[in-house]
Design an enzyme around this catalytic site. Sequence first.
Site, PDB file in Angstrom:
ATOM      1  N   CYS A  83       0.826  -1.220   0.000  1.00  0.00           N
ATOM      2  CA  CYS A  83       0.000   0.000   0.000  1.00  0.00           C
ATOM      3  C   CYS A  83       0.855   1.263   0.000  1.00  0.00           C
ATOM      4  O   CYS A  83       0.324   2.370  -0.081  1.00  0.00           O
ATOM      5  CB  CYS A  83      -0.953  -0.017   1.184  1.00  0.00           C
ATOM      6  SG  CYS A  83      -1.910  -1.532   1.247  1.00  0.00           S
ATOM      7  N   HIS A 332      -9.359   3.846  -0.883  1.00  0.00           N
ATOM      8  CA  HIS A 332      -7.987   3.355  -0.794  1.00  0.00           C
ATOM      9  C   HIS A 332      -7.657   2.396  -1.937  1.00  0.00           C
ATOM     10  O   HIS A 332      -7.539   1.190  -1.741  1.00  0.00           O
ATOM     11  CB  HIS A 332      -7.803   2.676   0.581  1.00  0.00           C
ATOM     12  CG  HIS A 332      -6.428   2.176   0.861  1.00  0.00           C
ATOM     13  ND1 HIS A 332      -5.279   2.712   0.303  1.00  0.00           N
ATOM     14  CD2 HIS A 332      -5.994   1.151   1.663  1.00  0.00           C
ATOM     15  CE1 HIS A 332      -4.217   2.045   0.740  1.00  0.00           C
ATOM     16  NE2 HIS A 332      -4.628   1.092   1.557  1.00  0.00           N
TER      17      HIS A 332
END
Lengths: 384, 384
Positions: A83, A332
Amino acid sequence: MREVAVIGIGMTKFGDRWESSLRDLAAEAGLLALKDAGVDHVDSIYVGNMAGGQFVGQEHLGSLVADYLGLTPVPATRIESACASGGIAFRQGFIEVASGLADLVLVIGVEKMTDVSADESTGILATAADQEYEALSGITFPGLYAMIATRHMHEYGTTIEQLSAVSVKNHRHASKNPNAQFPFPVTLEQVMQSAPVALPLRLLHCSPITDGAAAVVLCPADKARSYTPAPVKVIGSGQASDAIALHGRKHITTLAATVEAAKAAYKMAGIRPEDVDVAEVHDCFAIAEICITEDLGFVEKGKGGPAVADGLTDYGGKVVVNPSGGLKGKGHPVGATGVAQVCEIVEQLRGSAGERQVPNARIGLTQNMGGSGGSAVVHVFEVM
Amino acid sequence: MREVAVIGIGMTKFGDRWESSLRDLAAEAGLLALKDAGVDHVDSIYVGNMAGGQFVGQEHLGSLVADYLGLTPVPATRIESACASGGIAFRQGFIEVASGLADLVLVIGVEKMTDVSADESTGILATAADQEYEALSGITFPGLYAMIATRHMHEYGTTIEQLSAVSVKNHRHASKNPNAQFPFPVTLEQVMQSAPVALPLRLLHCSPITDGAAAVVLCPADKARSYTPAPVKVIGSGQASDAIALHGRKHITTLAATVEAAKAAYKMAGIRPEDVDVAEVHDCFAIAEICITEDLGFVEKGKGGPAVADGLTDYGGKVVVNPSGGLKGKGHPVGATGVAQVCEIVEQLRGSAGERQVPNARIGLTQNMGGSGGSAVVHVFEVM
């Protein structure tokens, strides 16, 4: 090293983007950033993406994106750090401009996550955990962060109300962000009564699965004003690694890679944490934002819970954290997140953030991390 | 930009490494390179890997490798560009040292391919092709390169004997390389009678599925002699992109990304193709080496077939191509390949290549590419 500035930004609407493929999203954000910078060519491209191979069967994303943007034969390199892929792609662009090898660099972060089921997506994301010791044992990220939350509550007395305050704040911010996946507020009660995922974490403590892309254009700071009247200088960059498995860490409530990355970024920038006016940080789960505000030095260790509940990380507080809505409210798309954070900070330092504008913002910070914190990257920005 | 040198190299045995996991292989090569450089710390790590997520369920390889080497909190970044992942990871290390941000950089290339079946592996590798236009239509890399070979034969009269001469040469070289997957010679007849894969390409025209890793340590050239008596300077670096789908190219027999990457690398190095004494190039299929020797300017376009058949790219010829055995003989753990090429060239320029030594080698070159040539990276090295 040459000084580096951001001269263009662009991002797609985040959310379920069923009409757009991975390459469509990357090109959409890339073209917006090129247009914003007023350039039609670049010297180099970086693409931040975590798992195109697993999500949509596509690796080799650097050349794919260069081709789809009509920019071949420009060198194009894909960066992966779970991420933190977007934030580290940004850092590689920064390094290349700083080195003198390239003058104009386009950095794109992108992830296309909704072509698989939510179950499959959770499994794919778990390949950012330690496959041999964590993922194979069946744990996924909500469970890992639930352990961090439980321990934080035990050590520091952090409460479920404080955790929930993160989500309330970030949804409120997202309600003013037209690109957010969830542009609406939620109440403390709604958060605390949402479906349990991995207790103490409930659905509204968790960032969503998202499609989206974000992009920026970098150039040497001394040339920035020839492109834009409002360049933003990158004054600090720090990156660090930590054990990716929780059991390999000294303290699971301290994100050591974030501590080290921040230390390096503050040192390069010549600033202290209290100098930061606005920050975009990696609130993949509510507990993460609490740990991060501590580990960046915005508040004392263990005081992240009371800080958010008391509004210290909101408008009118010490530092505005996640004015974009953060990962929770804005969404996200994992490889895009680190670049989208930069877009928000540039908007804030340009003074063009509209309803989300942090008054008199001069110094901004981004913190992006991979997995449960095994990699982290921090950048500091200043109005030029 | 600072000048950069290679001060340490290390590679694992290539082949079926069932006893070693991805992290084991990366650590084995990394430790060998650190030992060779005589250092116990670095400032930054790059990991070249194509598809850890798909092959072994592990993304986030930068931090994983840093942790497993005991090198956290050093920044660690994974680079992916299909089969050019290793070469481009090396370039990122070069850029970071050149920029002044890091003094000592460890670059590791690694791939663990044999944990899945050969069928699955072929499918995973196909995610480096254009997923929407090529892979989904069912074509995999042997088929793509077979089309290139067929067209090359049509345009230039290249023969199956000439294609087969690439394999014969590279196996002969591999027979002198103890790290090679296939350390034995093959005859022209064996190559031409091997099982058909995608005609005109037969089994012995195709590089294998391989486990392995390779690593190098970089530092500023002006500090290199404090670490080793035999540093090798990186005098040129070039990278380029092209359409990753064959149908997007002007000519499928010219690898345009390789042409552009070579042009940039030669320009930075201030050399011409005829100055190169020894080269490691990306012979994923026999036709690739023929195209590459042309596109690097070693021979005229269309003359790659006669050149290899006549020994011009062998010991005693114009330039020794693939003294290591190349991808065909040494093996092709895709993310490791570009770094392993650098290891061989450093050995050659150090004069420590033993039976494989190219006499009086002063200037060496590596060419590494992704997919069917959609990305390419070329480096030029010189004895210091």
